[in-house]
Design a protein around this motif. Sequence first.
Motif, PDB file in Angstrom:
ATOM      1  N   PHE A 147      70.174  -8.042 -24.151  1.00  0.00           N
ATOM      2  CA  PHE A 147      69.567  -7.637 -22.881  1.00  0.00           C
ATOM      3  C   PHE A 147      68.971  -6.233 -22.989  1.00  0.00           C
ATOM      4  CE2 PHE A 147      72.590 -10.545 -20.259  1.00  0.00           C
ATOM      5  CZ  PHE A 147      71.805 -11.639 -20.593  1.00  0.00           C
ATOM      6  N   ILE A 148      69.635  -5.350 -23.717  1.00  0.00           N
ATOM      7  CA  ILE A 148      69.111  -3.990 -23.894  1.00  0.00           C
ATOM      8  C   ILE A 148      67.779  -4.041 -24.632  1.00  0.00           C
ATOM      9  CG2 ILE A 148      69.481  -1.789 -25.078  1.00  0.00           C
ATOM     10  CD1 ILE A 148      72.508  -2.218 -24.563  1.00  0.00           C
ATOM     11  N   ALA A 149      67.713  -4.841 -25.691  1.00  0.00           N
ATOM     12  CA  ALA A 149      66.458  -4.968 -26.438  1.00  0.00           C
ATOM     13  C   ALA A 149      65.365  -5.552 -25.557  1.00  0.00           C
ATOM     14  CB  ALA A 149      66.674  -5.832 -27.680  1.00  0.00           C
ATOM     15  N   ALA A 150      65.709  -6.579 -24.757  1.00  0.00           N
ATOM     16  CA  ALA A 150      64.711  -7.201 -23.875  1.00  0.00           C
ATOM     17  C   ALA A 150      64.241  -6.222 -22.813  1.00  0.00           C
ATOM     18  CB  ALA A 150      65.305  -8.441 -23.221  1.00  0.00           C
ATOM     19  N   ALA A 151      65.171  -5.457 -22.238  1.00  0.00           N
ATOM     20  CA  ALA A 151      64.800  -4.488 -21.207  1.00  0.00           C
ATOM     21  C   ALA A 151      63.919  -3.389 -21.792  1.00  0.00           C
ATOM     22  CB  ALA A 151      66.055  -3.876 -20.591  1.00  0.00           C
ATOM     23  N   THR A 152      64.210  -2.982 -23.016  1.00  0.00           N
ATOM     24  CA  THR A 152      63.388  -1.958 -23.665  1.00  0.00           C
ATOM     25  C   THR A 152      61.952  -2.438 -23.819  1.00  0.00           C
ATOM     26  OG1 THR A 152      65.322  -1.136 -24.893  1.00  0.00           O
ATOM     27  CG2 THR A 152      63.144  -0.535 -25.735  1.00  0.00           C
ATOM     28  N   GLU A 206      58.566  -0.882 -21.922  1.00  0.00           N
ATOM     29  CA  GLU A 206      57.429  -0.383 -22.704  1.00  0.00           C
ATOM     30  C   GLU A 206      56.154  -1.151 -22.392  1.00  0.00           C
ATOM     31  OE1 GLU A 206      59.601   1.703 -26.504  1.00  0.00           O
ATOM     32  OE2 GLU A 206      58.655  -0.246 -26.819  1.00  0.00           O
ATOM     33  N   ARG A 207      56.273  -2.455 -22.153  1.00  0.00           N
ATOM     34  CA  ARG A 207      55.072  -3.218 -21.775  1.00  0.00           C
ATOM     35  C   ARG A 207      54.568  -2.786 -20.406  1.00  0.00           C
ATOM     36  NH1 ARG A 207      58.037  -7.260 -24.227  1.00  0.00           N
ATOM     37  NH2 ARG A 207      58.853  -8.020 -22.233  1.00  0.00           N
ATOM     38  N   ALA A 208      55.482  -2.549 -19.470  1.00  0.00           N
ATOM     39  CA  ALA A 208      55.069  -2.129 -18.131  1.00  0.00           C
ATOM     40  C   ALA A 208      54.379  -0.771 -18.163  1.00  0.00           C
ATOM     41  CB  ALA A 208      56.281  -2.081 -17.198  1.00  0.00           C
ATOM     42  N   LEU A 209      54.856   0.114 -19.041  1.00  0.00           N
ATOM     43  CA  LEU A 209      54.278   1.453 -19.139  1.00  0.00           C
ATOM     44  C   LEU A 209      53.037   1.492 -20.026  1.00  0.00           C
ATOM     45  CD1 LEU A 209      57.579   3.489 -19.628  1.00  0.00           C
ATOM     46  CD2 LEU A 209      56.086   3.597 -17.629  1.00  0.00           C
ATOM     47  N   GLY A 210      52.950   0.544 -20.944  1.00  0.00           N
ATOM     48  CA  GLY A 210      51.849   0.563 -21.898  1.00  0.00           C
ATOM     49  C   GLY A 210      51.986   1.666 -22.922  1.00  0.00           C
ATOM     50  N   ARG A 211      53.235   2.050 -23.242  1.00  0.00           N
ATOM     51  CA  ARG A 211      53.459   3.124 -24.205  1.00  0.00           C
ATOM     52  C   ARG A 211      54.838   2.957 -24.826  1.00  0.00           C
ATOM     53  NH1 ARG A 211      52.050   7.883 -22.414  1.00  0.00           N
ATOM     54  NH2 ARG A 211      53.700   9.287 -23.118  1.00  0.00           N
ATOM     55  N   VAL A 212      55.043   3.600 -25.957  1.00  0.00           N
ATOM     56  CA  VAL A 212      56.326   3.556 -26.642  1.00  0.00           C
ATOM     57  C   VAL A 212      57.276   4.531 -25.956  1.00  0.00           C
ATOM     58  CG1 VAL A 212      57.520   3.909 -28.837  1.00  0.00           C
ATOM     59  CG2 VAL A 212      55.198   2.985 -28.819  1.00  0.00           C
ATOM     60  N   VAL A 213      58.467   4.070 -25.673  1.00  0.00           N
ATOM     61  CA  VAL A 213      59.482   4.928 -25.057  1.00  0.00           C
ATOM     62  C   VAL A 213      60.520   5.349 -26.092  1.00  0.00           C
ATOM     63  CG1 VAL A 213      61.316   5.062 -23.330  1.00  0.00           C
ATOM     64  CG2 VAL A 213      59.146   3.945 -22.770  1.00  0.00           C
ATOM     65  N   VAL A 214      61.086   4.373 -26.791  1.00  0.00           N
ATOM     66  CA  VAL A 214      62.127   4.658 -27.771  1.00  0.00           C
ATOM     67  C   VAL A 214      61.479   5.031 -29.095  1.00  0.00           C
ATOM     68  CG1 VAL A 214      64.133   3.755 -28.969  1.00  0.00           C
ATOM     69  CG2 VAL A 214      63.673   3.047 -26.626  1.00  0.00           C
ATOM     70  N   ARG A 215      61.794   6.205 -29.570  1.00  0.00           N
ATOM     71  CA  ARG A 215      61.145   6.723 -30.779  1.00  0.00           C
ATOM     72  C   ARG A 215      61.429   5.842 -31.993  1.00  0.00           C
ATOM     73  NH1 ARG A 215      62.213  12.870 -32.254  1.00  0.00           N
ATOM     74  NH2 ARG A 215      64.345  12.138 -31.944  1.00  0.00           N
ATOM     75  N   ARG A 216      60.377   5.502 -32.720  1.00  0.00           N
ATOM     76  CA  ARG A 216      60.511   4.707 -33.927  1.00  0.00           C
ATOM     77  C   ARG A 216      59.269   4.859 -34.793  1.00  0.00           C
ATOM     78  NH1 ARG A 216      60.112   1.367 -29.549  1.00  0.00           N
ATOM     79  NH2 ARG A 216      58.437  -0.169 -29.421  1.00  0.00           N
ATOM     80  N   THR A 217      59.375   4.383 -36.027  1.00  0.00           N
ATOM     81  CA  THR A 217      58.270   4.462 -36.974  1.00  0.00           C
ATOM     82  C   THR A 217      57.364   3.242 -36.821  1.00  0.00           C
ATOM     83  OG1 THR A 217      59.562   5.745 -38.572  1.00  0.00           O
ATOM     84  CG2 THR A 217      57.645   4.562 -39.413  1.00  0.00           C
ATOM     85  N   ILE A 218      56.082   3.497 -36.753  1.00  0.00           N
ATOM     86  CA  ILE A 218      55.074   2.448 -36.605  1.00  0.00           C
ATOM     87  C   ILE A 218      54.223   2.406 -37.870  1.00  0.00           C
ATOM     88  CG2 ILE A 218      53.156   1.593 -35.217  1.00  0.00           C
ATOM     89  CD1 ILE A 218      55.723   1.784 -33.607  1.00  0.00           C
ATOM     90  N   VAL A 219      53.942   1.218 -38.345  1.00  0.00           N
ATOM     91  CA  VAL A 219      53.001   1.044 -39.457  1.00  0.00           C
ATOM     92  C   VAL A 219      51.912   0.092 -38.979  1.00  0.00           C
ATOM     93  CG1 VAL A 219      52.670   0.315 -41.838  1.00  0.00           C
ATOM     94  CG2 VAL A 219      54.833   1.374 -41.162  1.00  0.00           C
TER      95      VAL A 219
END
Length: 258
Positions: free
Chosen positions: A108-113, A117-130
């Motif tokens: 549920f935490i992963a789904a809520a995250t 992020e989809r609702a905001l249209g931006r990354v919230v939880v810091r992570r590496t993107i490739v």
Amino acid sequence: MAVDVADASGAPADPASADLTITLPDGSTVSPAVPTPATTGQVRVDYVTSQAGRHVWRLVTSGPTTAYADVFDVQPEMPVGIVSLADARAQLNMRPSETGDDDELRGFIAAATGAVERALGRVVVRRTIVERHELGRTAEVLLRRVPVLSLTSAVTADGSKTWDPANLPVDSDTGLLKVASGESLVGDVDFTYVAGEVVIPADYRLAGLIIIEHLWETQRGTMGVQLGGDNETYSPGRGFAIPRRALELLDPQLPGVA
């Protein structure tokens, strides 16, 4: 992996042979050895994973002839969550001893995250993107995930050419990367960068907790007949997986909201 093998009469039976194939997230396959069952008919295989993502497995036996298939998902080493497991448990008023549903809560935490992020249209939880961009010769490119915290590398897909990140400043809010000095960008270029919020705002975290609570309650049928959970009416494009009060924390300018 665990399967229970039975013969034609339905009685548990050890197979004469058993072959297991696992397709890994990168498309490659492995075939771990299948040990002799410790209990008749109970085939059990322990496999230590090395990749995050979806794994697809198929077990085929002979004597008796059977076949089984299923999937399992491996989470990243550093899980992406807008709140901690402890925060989610506190939101649901769980006692410290109530740990039997922790795996479900992590889902549920992963789904809520993802929902936040989809609702905001931006990354919230810091992570590496490739991400890969197919570029003609250019001095700028728009990275897809914002806010951008730092650029780690820029290299062509074949590894033949690299650019110094120090010469490629990026606007954090827009993701616009420009070549400040040196050669232009060209070809299929893989950009590796870190995106997300340095500090996750309280309203984002609260929205995540509300979504988790909503998913928890609907899973257990405690929400009554109100599918939206908030006596709300359905708006096109706004599903009931996200309660309206959570959306308002993320975007106060919802349709129909003054």
